[in-house]
Design a protein around this motif. Structure first.
Motif, PDB file in Angstrom:
ATOM      1  N   MET A   1       0.821  -1.188   0.040  1.00  0.00           N
ATOM      2  CA  MET A   1       0.000  -0.004  -0.185  1.00  0.00           C
ATOM      3  C   MET A   1       1.008   1.277  -0.130  1.00  0.00           C
ATOM      4  SD  MET A   1      -3.365   0.688  -0.125  1.00  0.00           S
ATOM      5  CE  MET A   1      -4.249   2.034   0.218  1.00  0.00           C
ATOM      6  N   MET A   2       0.761   2.169  -0.847  1.00  0.00           N
ATOM      7  CA  MET A   2       1.447   3.425  -1.145  1.00  0.00           C
ATOM      8  C   MET A   2       0.681   4.432  -0.166  1.00  0.00           C
ATOM      9  SD  MET A   2       2.502   3.581  -5.226  1.00  0.00           S
ATOM     10  CE  MET A   2       3.785   4.704  -4.682  1.00  0.00           C
ATOM     11  N   ASP A   3       1.644   5.183   0.335  1.00  0.00           N
ATOM     12  CA  ASP A   3       1.351   6.461   1.199  1.00  0.00           C
ATOM     13  C   ASP A   3       0.866   7.367   0.088  1.00  0.00           C
ATOM     14  OD1 ASP A   3       2.207   4.882   3.266  1.00  0.00           O
ATOM     15  OD2 ASP A   3       4.339   6.016   3.341  1.00  0.00           O
ATOM     16  N   VAL A   4      -0.259   8.218   0.777  1.00  0.00           N
ATOM     17  CA  VAL A   4      -0.829   9.349  -0.102  1.00  0.00           C
ATOM     18  C   VAL A   4      -0.064  10.541   0.255  1.00  0.00           C
ATOM     19  CG1 VAL A   4      -2.774  10.844  -0.254  1.00  0.00           C
ATOM     20  CG2 VAL A   4      -3.029   8.334   0.015  1.00  0.00           C
ATOM     21  N   VAL A   5       0.624  11.149  -0.695  1.00  0.00           N
ATOM     22  CA  VAL A   5       1.144  12.478  -0.730  1.00  0.00           C
ATOM     23  C   VAL A   5       0.321  13.908  -0.606  1.00  0.00           C
ATOM     24  CG1 VAL A   5       3.237  13.889  -1.468  1.00  0.00           C
ATOM     25  CG2 VAL A   5       3.241  11.243  -1.624  1.00  0.00           C
ATOM     26  N   PHE A   6      -0.597  13.901  -1.633  1.00  0.00           N
ATOM     27  CA  PHE A   6      -1.483  15.137  -1.779  1.00  0.00           C
ATOM     28  C   PHE A   6      -2.944  14.291  -1.525  1.00  0.00           C
ATOM     29  CE2 PHE A   6       2.117  16.057  -4.519  1.00  0.00           C
ATOM     30  CZ  PHE A   6       2.826  16.758  -3.896  1.00  0.00           C
ATOM     31  N   THR A   7      -3.544  15.158  -0.543  1.00  0.00           N
ATOM     32  CA  THR A   7      -4.692  14.484  -0.044  1.00  0.00           C
ATOM     33  C   THR A   7      -6.120  15.178  -1.111  1.00  0.00           C
ATOM     34  OG1 THR A   7      -4.853  16.146   1.457  1.00  0.00           O
ATOM     35  CG2 THR A   7      -4.268  14.003   2.204  1.00  0.00           C
ATOM     36  N   HIS A   8      -5.708  16.304  -1.589  1.00  0.00           N
ATOM     37  CA  HIS A   8      -6.620  17.287  -2.291  1.00  0.00           C
ATOM     38  C   HIS A   8      -6.088  17.468  -3.656  1.00  0.00           C
ATOM     39  CE1 HIS A   8      -8.512  17.377   1.705  1.00  0.00           C
ATOM     40  NE2 HIS A   8      -9.788  17.879   1.125  1.00  0.00           N
ATOM     41  N   CYS A   9      -6.183  16.755  -4.797  1.00  0.00           N
ATOM     42  CA  CYS A   9      -5.468  16.862  -5.890  1.00  0.00           C
ATOM     43  C   CYS A   9      -6.501  16.845  -6.844  1.00  0.00           C
ATOM     44  CB  CYS A   9      -4.201  15.966  -5.914  1.00  0.00           C
ATOM     45  SG  CYS A   9      -4.834  14.103  -6.016  1.00  0.00           S
ATOM     46  N   CYS A  10      -5.928  17.217  -8.146  1.00  0.00           N
ATOM     47  CA  CYS A  10      -6.797  17.229  -9.508  1.00  0.00           C
ATOM     48  C   CYS A  10      -5.921  16.754 -10.708  1.00  0.00           C
ATOM     49  CB  CYS A  10      -7.480  18.615  -9.699  1.00  0.00           C
ATOM     50  SG  CYS A  10      -8.486  18.624 -11.174  1.00  0.00           S
ATOM     51  N   GLY A  11      -6.375  16.042 -11.440  1.00  0.00           N
ATOM     52  CA  GLY A  11      -5.645  15.754 -12.774  1.00  0.00           C
ATOM     53  C   GLY A  11      -6.635  16.343 -14.055  1.00  0.00           C
ATOM     54  N   LEU A  12      -5.869  16.917 -14.702  1.00  0.00           N
ATOM     55  CA  LEU A  12      -6.591  17.580 -15.822  1.00  0.00           C
ATOM     56  C   LEU A  12      -6.144  16.945 -17.325  1.00  0.00           C
ATOM     57  CD1 LEU A  12      -6.015  21.453 -15.059  1.00  0.00           C
ATOM     58  CD2 LEU A  12      -7.810  20.037 -14.603  1.00  0.00           C
ATOM     59  N   ASP A  13      -6.818  16.687 -18.074  1.00  0.00           N
ATOM     60  CA  ASP A  13      -6.612  16.109 -19.661  1.00  0.00           C
ATOM     61  C   ASP A  13      -7.076  17.343 -20.516  1.00  0.00           C
ATOM     62  OD1 ASP A  13      -6.020  14.087 -21.362  1.00  0.00           O
ATOM     63  OD2 ASP A  13      -8.111  13.915 -21.973  1.00  0.00           O
ATOM     64  N   VAL A  14      -6.197  17.908 -20.924  1.00  0.00           N
ATOM     65  CA  VAL A  14      -6.482  19.219 -21.772  1.00  0.00           C
ATOM     66  C   VAL A  14      -6.451  18.834 -23.241  1.00  0.00           C
ATOM     67  CG1 VAL A  14      -5.422  21.313 -22.232  1.00  0.00           C
ATOM     68  CG2 VAL A  14      -4.933  20.305 -19.889  1.00  0.00           C
ATOM     69  N   HIS A  15      -7.288  19.567 -23.811  1.00  0.00           N
ATOM     70  CA  HIS A  15      -7.602  19.413 -25.290  1.00  0.00           C
ATOM     71  C   HIS A  15      -7.743  20.821 -25.948  1.00  0.00           C
ATOM     72  CE1 HIS A  15      -8.116  15.095 -25.680  1.00  0.00           C
ATOM     73  NE2 HIS A  15      -8.878  15.317 -24.447  1.00  0.00           N
ATOM     74  N   LYS A  16      -7.979  20.980 -27.349  1.00  0.00           N
ATOM     75  CA  LYS A  16      -7.941  22.117 -27.894  1.00  0.00           C
ATOM     76  C   LYS A  16      -9.233  22.954 -27.390  1.00  0.00           C
ATOM     77  CE  LYS A  16      -7.935  24.533 -32.206  1.00  0.00           C
ATOM     78  NZ  LYS A  16      -7.785  24.259 -33.902  1.00  0.00           N
ATOM     79  N   LYS A  17     -10.355  22.326 -27.212  1.00  0.00           N
ATOM     80  CA  LYS A  17     -11.344  23.072 -27.179  1.00  0.00           C
ATOM     81  C   LYS A  17     -11.958  22.644 -25.535  1.00  0.00           C
ATOM     82  CE  LYS A  17     -12.941  23.006 -31.752  1.00  0.00           C
ATOM     83  NZ  LYS A  17     -14.136  22.909 -32.824  1.00  0.00           N
ATOM     84  N   SER A  18     -11.642  21.830 -25.005  1.00  0.00           N
ATOM     85  CA  SER A  18     -12.194  21.271 -23.664  1.00  0.00           C
ATOM     86  C   SER A  18     -11.109  20.804 -22.660  1.00  0.00           C
ATOM     87  CB  SER A  18     -13.379  20.318 -23.739  1.00  0.00           C
ATOM     88  OG  SER A  18     -12.587  19.034 -24.142  1.00  0.00           O
ATOM     89  N   VAL A  19     -11.561  20.825 -21.345  1.00  0.00           N
ATOM     90  CA  VAL A  19     -10.547  20.121 -20.504  1.00  0.00           C
ATOM     91  C   VAL A  19     -11.153  19.489 -19.416  1.00  0.00           C
ATOM     92  CG1 VAL A  19     -10.470  22.448 -19.359  1.00  0.00           C
ATOM     93  CG2 VAL A  19      -8.925  20.780 -18.617  1.00  0.00           C
ATOM     94  N   THR A  20     -10.834  18.344 -19.369  1.00  0.00           N
ATOM     95  CA  THR A  20     -11.448  17.348 -18.416  1.00  0.00           C
ATOM     96  C   THR A  20     -10.710  17.265 -17.024  1.00  0.00           C
ATOM     97  OG1 THR A  20     -12.524  15.901 -20.278  1.00  0.00           O
ATOM     98  CG2 THR A  20     -12.499  14.898 -18.062  1.00  0.00           C
ATOM     99  N   ALA A  21     -11.492  17.599 -16.085  1.00  0.00           N
ATOM    100  CA  ALA A  21     -10.795  17.425 -14.679  1.00  0.00           C
ATOM    101  C   ALA A  21     -11.324  16.274 -13.837  1.00  0.00           C
ATOM    102  CB  ALA A  21     -11.247  18.904 -13.978  1.00  0.00           C
ATOM    103  N   CYS A  22     -10.665  15.872 -12.895  1.00  0.00           N
ATOM    104  CA  CYS A  22     -10.708  14.606 -12.064  1.00  0.00           C
ATOM    105  C   CYS A  22     -10.273  15.137 -10.768  1.00  0.00           C
ATOM    106  CB  CYS A  22     -10.293  13.399 -12.691  1.00  0.00           C
ATOM    107  SG  CYS A  22     -10.652  11.911 -11.562  1.00  0.00           S
ATOM    108  N   VAL A  23     -11.151  15.300  -9.669  1.00  0.00           N
ATOM    109  CA  VAL A  23     -10.651  15.805  -8.372  1.00  0.00           C
ATOM    110  C   VAL A  23     -10.692  14.587  -7.603  1.00  0.00           C
ATOM    111  CG1 VAL A  23     -11.259  16.966  -6.421  1.00  0.00           C
ATOM    112  CG2 VAL A  23     -11.256  17.842  -8.538  1.00  0.00           C
ATOM    113  N   LEU A  24      -9.518  14.249  -6.760  1.00  0.00           N
ATOM    114  CA  LEU A  24      -9.697  13.355  -5.621  1.00  0.00           C
ATOM    115  C   LEU A  24      -9.475  13.784  -4.500  1.00  0.00           C
ATOM    116  CD1 LEU A  24      -7.295  10.594  -7.388  1.00  0.00           C
ATOM    117  CD2 LEU A  24      -9.802  10.737  -7.510  1.00  0.00           C
ATOM    118  N   ILE A  25     -10.513  13.702  -3.475  1.00  0.00           N
ATOM    119  CA  ILE A  25     -10.381  14.322  -2.024  1.00  0.00           C
ATOM    120  C   ILE A  25     -10.968  13.280  -1.212  1.00  0.00           C
ATOM    121  CG2 ILE A  25     -10.651  16.619  -3.006  1.00  0.00           C
ATOM    122  CD1 ILE A  25     -13.716  16.457  -2.458  1.00  0.00           C
TER     123      ILE A  25
END
Length: 413
Positions: A1-25
């Motif tokens: 089991m790996m340790d959590v480094v950042f508890t409130h983080c987000c990953g962005l998948d960026v495109h030309k017209k849109s950006v998809t955001a995934c928040v993990l909290i």
């Protein structure tokens, strides 16, 4: 089991017209992870809504791929509100067969949460602006070189061998002769009289080189290419002036870099734009060389070393340093020139140039790390003095192979 480094983080998948955001909290219950996904437009309005949405959920760290230039608008809006990481897309390869925008964003957020991402070096806005100027100038200089080559092709097609006599096809004398050809001057002897300086010693060669078959088509092409070259020169001069104004506060650093063998003002300005005046982002010279893609690749399997080619990443700084290495190789009685010729015999000219560029970058690192440091030339005989005994034994073996008996007698001081 790996340790959590950042508890409130987000990953962005960026495109030309849109950006998809995934928040993990963390979930409100305190156990488990809550996943929130939303898609926004990449307009300024849409990105401001994204920033507000991330703030509502208490996000502190955001990660996204360096996708072309599409990451820049997102970075401009979010950089002041969050700890924003730009990461190499090569480090984020998703599991094959599971490719959607949502899964990409979730994968980035998961890696960010566990601290498995490496942050890319993104300088301050002033340095990014200077980068745009130096990179655009590099492009225009390359375009000017291409236009000069096209000029040479047209002259060759017209049986004009001017480049065989004149060293610089864009020089003052060559320009006057080409303009005379465009003006339909029929006599090569009259055109040759336009030569200036030392070129006047080659009058007979010039007359023979200017005897050709220039058609109206050639005159039109020559006129267009000369106008294009003039426009490029105007644009490059304007960029030079703007870059000098931007780098005026760092003139002492530029002069410090110019003192290094092979580095001219243009290369020094590129170094300043790409690295900056502060090298704290790179703890060691080796890490800076790795970032600049000037160190050998590390590819070993089953105790066998495979191809050690350098990566193709930081092309702007790399090409400028290799250019400086070629300039250093043509100097006399210098350490870098001795290193180049020492490596060229067994590794080839191109690899030797990359090795010298690596050495120049190491010197630059220490100069930028210590503003009071001064470049000290070691001399072209550095390697001879460093391994004096080895050089003696090598020379003796060479002479003995040729059939001589050698006895060394030291020269009195």
């Amino acid at each position: 089991m790996m340790d959590v480094v950042f508890t409130h983080c987000c990953g962005l998948d960026v495109h030309k017209k849109s950006v998809t955001a995934c928040v993990l909290i963390p979930k409100p219950s305190g156990t488990g992870v809550q996943r929130l996904v939303c898609t926004f437009k990449t307009t300024t309005n849409g990105l401001q809504r994204l920033s507000g949405w991330l703030s509502e959920h208490g996000v502190t760290h955001v990660a996204m791929e360096s996708t072309g230039v599409y990451w820049k608008p997102v970075f401009n809006i979010l950089e002041t509100s969050f700890e924003l990481w730009i990461v190499n897309a090569f480090h984020l390869k998703q599991v094959p067969g599971r490719k959607t925008d949502v899964k990409d964003a979730e994968w980035i957020a998961t890696l960010m949460r566990m601290g498995l991402l490496q942050r890319s070096y993104i300088p301050e806005v002033e340095q990014r602006d200077l980068r745009d100027l130096t990179r655009y100038r590099t492009r225009l200089i390359g375009e000017r070189r291409s236009a000069a080559n096209r000029l040479q092709k047209v002259l060759e097609d017209a049986n004009i061998k001017l480049a065989a006599v004149v060293s610089d096809i864009q020089g003052v004398s060559a320009r006057a002769m080409i303009e005379a050809l465009i003006a339909e001057e029929p006599e090569p002897a009259v055109i040759a009289e336009l030569a200036r300086g030392r070129l006047r010693h080659k009058m007979l060669e010039l007359e023979a080189a200017l005897e050709g078959r220039v058609r109206p088509h050639h005159r039109f092409m020559l006129r267009e290419i000369l106008q294009h070259l003039d426009e490029l020169n105007v644009r490059i001069d304007a960029l030079n002036q703007e870059i000098q104004q931007r780098t005026a506060p760092y003139e002492a650093t530029i002069q410090q870099l110019i003192a290094v063998t092979g580095i001219g003002r243009i290369v020094a300005e590129i170094i300043l734009a790409e690295i900056g005046t502060n090298v704290t982002a790179f703890p060691t010279p080796k890490q800076l060389a790795s970032w600049a893609c000037l160190c050998p690749g590390n590819n070993i399997s089953a105790n066998k070393r495979r191809s050690g080619r350098t990566r193709k990443g930081q092309k702007w700084l790399r090409s400028a340093l290799v250019q400086a290495a070629w300039a250093a190789s043509r100097t006399k009685n210098t350490y870098l020139s001795a290193q180049f010729h020492r490596l060229r015999t067994r590794r080839g000219s191109k690899r030797a140039a990359v090795a010298v560029a690596h050495s120049i970058l190491t010197i630059v690192y220490h100069l930028l790390a210590d503003p009071k440091a001064v470049f000290r030339e070691l001399g072209g005989d550095y390697f001879l003095k460093k391994n004096k005994g080895q050089q003696q034994r090598r020379a003796i073996r060479t002479l003995e192979t040729l059939g001589f008996q050698v006895a060394l007698t030291p020269i009195a001081a």
